[in-house]
Every structure is written in structure tokens, then in C-alpha cells.
Design an enzyme around this catalytic site. Sequence first.
Site, PDB file in Angstrom:
ATOM      1  N   CYS A 134      -1.712   0.280   7.324  1.00  0.00           N
ATOM      2  CA  CYS A 134      -2.093  -1.069   7.769  1.00  0.00           C
ATOM      3  C   CYS A 134      -1.343  -2.131   6.972  1.00  0.00           C
ATOM      4  O   CYS A 134      -1.721  -2.443   5.839  1.00  0.00           O
ATOM      5  CB  CYS A 134      -3.601  -1.262   7.637  1.00  0.00           C
ATOM      6  SG  CYS A 134      -4.162  -2.892   8.176  1.00  0.00           S
ATOM      7  N   CYS A 137      -3.428  -5.182   6.087  1.00  0.00           N
ATOM      8  CA  CYS A 137      -4.390  -4.962   4.994  1.00  0.00           C
ATOM      9  C   CYS A 137      -3.682  -4.964   3.638  1.00  0.00           C
ATOM     10  O   CYS A 137      -4.176  -5.537   2.671  1.00  0.00           O
ATOM     11  CB  CYS A 137      -5.103  -3.611   5.147  1.00  0.00           C
ATOM     12  SG  CYS A 137      -5.673  -3.234   6.796  1.00  0.00           S
ATOM     13  N   ASP A 138      -2.546  -4.290   3.556  1.00  0.00           N
ATOM     14  CA  ASP A 138      -1.947  -3.983   2.251  1.00  0.00           C
ATOM     15  C   ASP A 138      -0.598  -4.644   1.984  1.00  0.00           C
ATOM     16  O   ASP A 138      -0.062  -4.523   0.875  1.00  0.00           O
ATOM     17  CB  ASP A 138      -1.788  -2.459   2.107  1.00  0.00           C
ATOM     18  CG  ASP A 138      -3.126  -1.738   2.203  1.00  0.00           C
ATOM     19  OD1 ASP A 138      -4.132  -2.293   1.739  1.00  0.00           O
ATOM     20  OD2 ASP A 138      -3.166  -0.623   2.750  1.00  0.00           O
TER      21      ASP A 138
END
Length: 310
Positions: A134, A137-138
Site C-alpha cells: 500500500c 499507507c507507507d
Amino acid sequence: MEKVQCLIIGSGPAGYTAAIYTARANVKNVLFEGLQPGGQLTTTTTIENFPGFPTGVEGYDLMAKMREQAVNVGADVRGGFVQSVDLSKRPFVATLDGGETIEADTVIVATGASAKYLGLDDEKKYAGQGVSACATCDGFFYRKKVVAVVGGGDTACEEAHYLSNLASKVYMIVRKDYLRASAAMQQRVKEKENIEILFNTNTLGLFGENGVEGAHLIKYKGTEKEEKFDIAIDGFFLAIGHQPNTAFLNGQLALDEQGYIVTDKLTTATSVEGVFAAGDVADPRYRQAVAAAGTGCRAALDVEKFLAAQ
């Protein structure tokens, strides 16, 4: 046989939020957490885009808080998983992993979607230490660093483009000699100077002492032009798609061509009356924790309205 008004299957942000809302509406519910209590977020490190946490929050901690909140307002949260569910007539009957059965007037499916991996041992070895599925997300953790994105479709191009605005360099590892993405997405990727596309390339493995430091790659695998080489990277992003966790439904709900549960455009209702879907299992597009929590709320409100109408 035990009977509840609402059976919630799955325990990510969607499942726990649905449990909070149904419990507060005095709907007798039970939530089964599944094989991965807390869902995908428990494998994520710091989450910086979930509202209400100005300094970020660990994925595991966020899920523990959601679970605690659900229990505190009266939700019946249990371990174990639903092996199968009979949706042919109401009340619906779910069979659990221990063989027990439970009846429910309504069902909320919140089983999520699992990212597809290449199947390399190194993906497990470096999970949370450079391997991610992701970018949204990261990606923030790779500012001014070098990353690689595996895949050649729209998702891969989107992730590569997103990461190119953060990272100093982005490699795209594409096993075919072309991108499968739409023309518009291909154009966006090719216009970025810090994205380098490695066509006809497969990943053999990853290496690094305290996390990912590089990848072992092979070009033109299985041909006379075969060539092995390494690249230095700090992050390795999988973008080869997601698999919605719907196998236990045995084809009883309408799915789209990718396998995601089809819901009514205005509500979370599925093709079976009394069954609702929330979170990533019905979301091929956004796949974000806050979006999943929102659909968990919607599913619970839809259940409450459905039960009142009965």
C-alpha cells in the site's frame, strides 16, 4: 441454536465500526474476528492518515482501540472464523470453524481483501521492513529514498506515480514488455523523470541487513538473453492486485469481475436481502482504513433500518 439479530464477519475497521454502531442501536450482534483479528492494518506500521491521530498511530494499536470501543458499548466480539454461511433463507445460518452454527436475521460481510504477493520467502522476511502492498499507507516513510513497484497495470502506475512525488527514484518492475495500464496512466508514468520502467523483468529475491536494501532481478527469464542483476532500493511495493476474501460465500452473492461484492449504489445492500457488505471486500477502488470504517457505519445503519422495517 444461538440466534442473533446481526452477524458481523470480519474485524478490520469496517467490522469493528459496524459492531460499535449496531451495539449502540441495541441490535443484538456477534462479530467473529477471523484468522487475522484486526485485519490487514495489524501488519502495517505507523498510520499517519487516519483522522484524530496528529502524530500517527500504530496499525495494531488502532485496531486494539476499535475492538475495545466495540466491546465497551456492548458488542459481542469473539475469536474464531465463519467457515461457511447459508444465505438461501432467513434466518441465515453460519457454520463456525469449530463446527458450531449460529442463526442471524442479518449479516454484514466485512472480510476485506488480501494483497496478492509474488510468493517469495523474502516478502515475509521483510514484511513491515521495506515490503508493502500500500503506497498510500507507507509511501511517506520513503521520502527522498529509492523504491520499486512491482506490476504493470493501473494500480501499479498509480502507486508509482504517487511514490514518485515522495521518493527520489522509482523503479517499475514489469514482467511483460508493455504496461497493461490505461493510456492516460501510462502517459503519466512515462512523463515522470524519476520513474524508470524495467520491462521483461522478474524479481528473484530481496536482500538487506536490517530491512530491504536491494532486489535480485532477472531480465528475459528463460531466454538466451537472460540476465541477472541487482538494484539498490529502500522499499519494495507490490501492486499486482488484491483478492477479496469471499471464498467462504460459495458464490451466493453477486460479485464483480474482480471478485468484489456488488452493493447497491446508495446503500451497502448486496444481492441477497438482509445481507450487507462493508470495507475492502466491496471496495476495489479506495481501500483505505477511514473509507472502510465509513462503510462499516453505513452497513450498521442499513441493518438497523432493515430490522425496523421487518
